[in-house]
Design an enzyme around this catalytic site. Structure first.
Site, PDB file in Angstrom:
ATOM      1  CB  THR A  97      -3.883  -1.089   4.754  1.00 40.07           C
ATOM      2  OG1 THR A  97      -3.918  -0.728   3.373  1.00 40.07           O
ATOM      3  CG2 THR A  97      -5.289  -1.402   5.237  1.00 40.07           C
TER       4      THR A  97
ATOM      5  CG  ASP B   7      -0.221  -0.476  -4.363  1.00 40.65           C
ATOM      6  OD1 ASP B   7      -0.757  -0.753  -5.438  1.00 40.65           O
ATOM      7  OD2 ASP B   7      -0.777  -0.615  -3.255  1.00 40.65           O
ATOM      8  CG  HIS B   8       5.362   0.601  -2.411  1.00 42.70           C
ATOM      9  ND1 HIS B   8       4.909   1.841  -2.011  1.00 42.70           N
ATOM     10  CD2 HIS B   8       4.867  -0.288  -1.516  1.00 42.70           C
ATOM     11  CE1 HIS B   8       4.189   1.704  -0.916  1.00 42.70           C
ATOM     12  NE2 HIS B   8       4.133   0.422  -0.589  1.00 42.70           N
TER      13      HIS B   8
ATOM     14  CD  GLU C 105      -4.832  -3.336  -0.627  1.00 42.47           C
ATOM     15  OE1 GLU C 105      -3.942  -4.053  -1.145  1.00 42.47           O
ATOM     16  OE2 GLU C 105      -4.634  -2.595   0.344  1.00 42.47           O
TER      17      GLU C 105
ATOM     18  NE  ARG D  63      13.380  13.349 -10.893  1.00 44.68           N
ATOM     19  CZ  ARG D  63      14.668  13.130 -11.173  1.00 44.68           C
ATOM     20  NH1 ARG D  63      15.397  12.480 -10.317  1.00 44.68           N
ATOM     21  NH2 ARG D  63      15.192  13.584 -12.272  1.00 44.68           N
TER      22      ARG D  63
ATOM     23  N   GLY E 105       3.256  -6.846   5.389  1.00 45.16           N
ATOM     24  CA  GLY E 105       4.525  -6.934   6.126  1.00 45.16           C
ATOM     25  C   GLY E 105       5.296  -8.219   5.892  1.00 45.16           C
TER      26      GLY E 105
END
Ligand code: PXP
Length: 239
Positions: free
Chosen positions: A100, A8-9, A69, A17, A192
């Site tokens: 989440t 995702d990141h 997900e 951008r 995490g």
């Protein structure tokens, strides 16, 4: 145990951008080439990172496990059915949250999942995983629902700031894993996790299969590169 990388990141950075790079699909390929067993993406209602065209391209290019997900909305059910992933992981989704924030409230969603959500996947090959906190009630309800898998929310463990709290959370996770296994469910985990806490998790929690890692892994790859970072995670999982 298998490493599933949440990309995702990579999309977050691309979208910052409004460019076409970095491409989450290219990232997925590097992760798989480095040995990751699969890829996770979260298509959010607000499309803040992964977008619809990414889903299509991931479907075409990922050769390992594809874990979609999603919130259990009608829109996401429809898109996931078209995508035909190996696994969907159902999560609660809040508009204001940064990520989440907790597992599903199984008591609240049980009837809806039983009557609306699960039947939608009945004649498909897609397995269902429920993202739940490591408490017996939610695990039992997941078992009663007959889900294929649960993903244990490891966020509270990851955020523990002292040894005592960390051990307490590990015991909860271990008990939850045992209970889930007794129902015949596959036990996955995520949220995490990083290079420091992952060894402690896998040493203390039994039956773990898919480990889903996003933010810490992608962050580290800024310094180490994605290939090396994935390999460092795999060293831990393959020990
Ligand atoms: N599993 C689930 C269900 C998640 O929602 C997330 C966050 O998108 C992750 C795993 C990965 O968490 P992190 O980005 O903290 O590694």
């Amino acid at each position: 145990m298998r490493l599933l990388v949440n990309i995702d990141h990579v999309a977050t950075l691309r979208n910052a951008r409004g460019e076409g790079f970095p491409d989450p699909i290219e990232a997925a390929k590097v992760c798989e080439d480095a040995g990751a067993a699969g890829i996770v993406f979260h298509l959010r209602g607000d499309r803040r990172h992964i977008r619809d065209d990414d889903v299509q391209r991931l479907k075409e290019s990922v050769s390992g496990i594809l874990n979609f997900e999603m919130a259990a909305s009608e829109e996401m059910i429809e898109i996931s059915l078209e995508t035909d992933p190996d696994l969907i992981t159902l999560v609660p989704e809040g508009r204001e949250e940064l990520t989440t924030e907790g597992g599903l409230n199984m008591e609240k969603v049980f009837d809806d999942f039983e009557n609306r959500v699960f039947p939608a996947y009945k004649d498909t090959r897609t397995k269902i995983s429920l993202f739940v906190d490591p408490n017996p009630k939610d695990i039992e309800l997941s078992g009663n629902l007959g889900t294929d898998a649960i993903e244990l929310h490891t966020g509270t463990f990851a955020n523990a700031t002292n040894k005592e709290d960390q051990m307490y959370e590990l015991k909860r996770l271990a008990k939850a894993a045992e209970l889930a296994k007794s129902f015949g469910m596959t036990v996955n985990a995520g949220h995490g996790l990083n290079l420091e806490n992952l060894p402690i998790l896998i040493e203390n929690v039994p039956y773990l299969e898919d480990i889903s890692i996003g933010h810490a892994l992608i962050s580290k790859s800024v310094f180490w590169g994605l290939e090396r970072t994935v390999k460092e995670y795999l060293k831990i999982l393959n020990k």
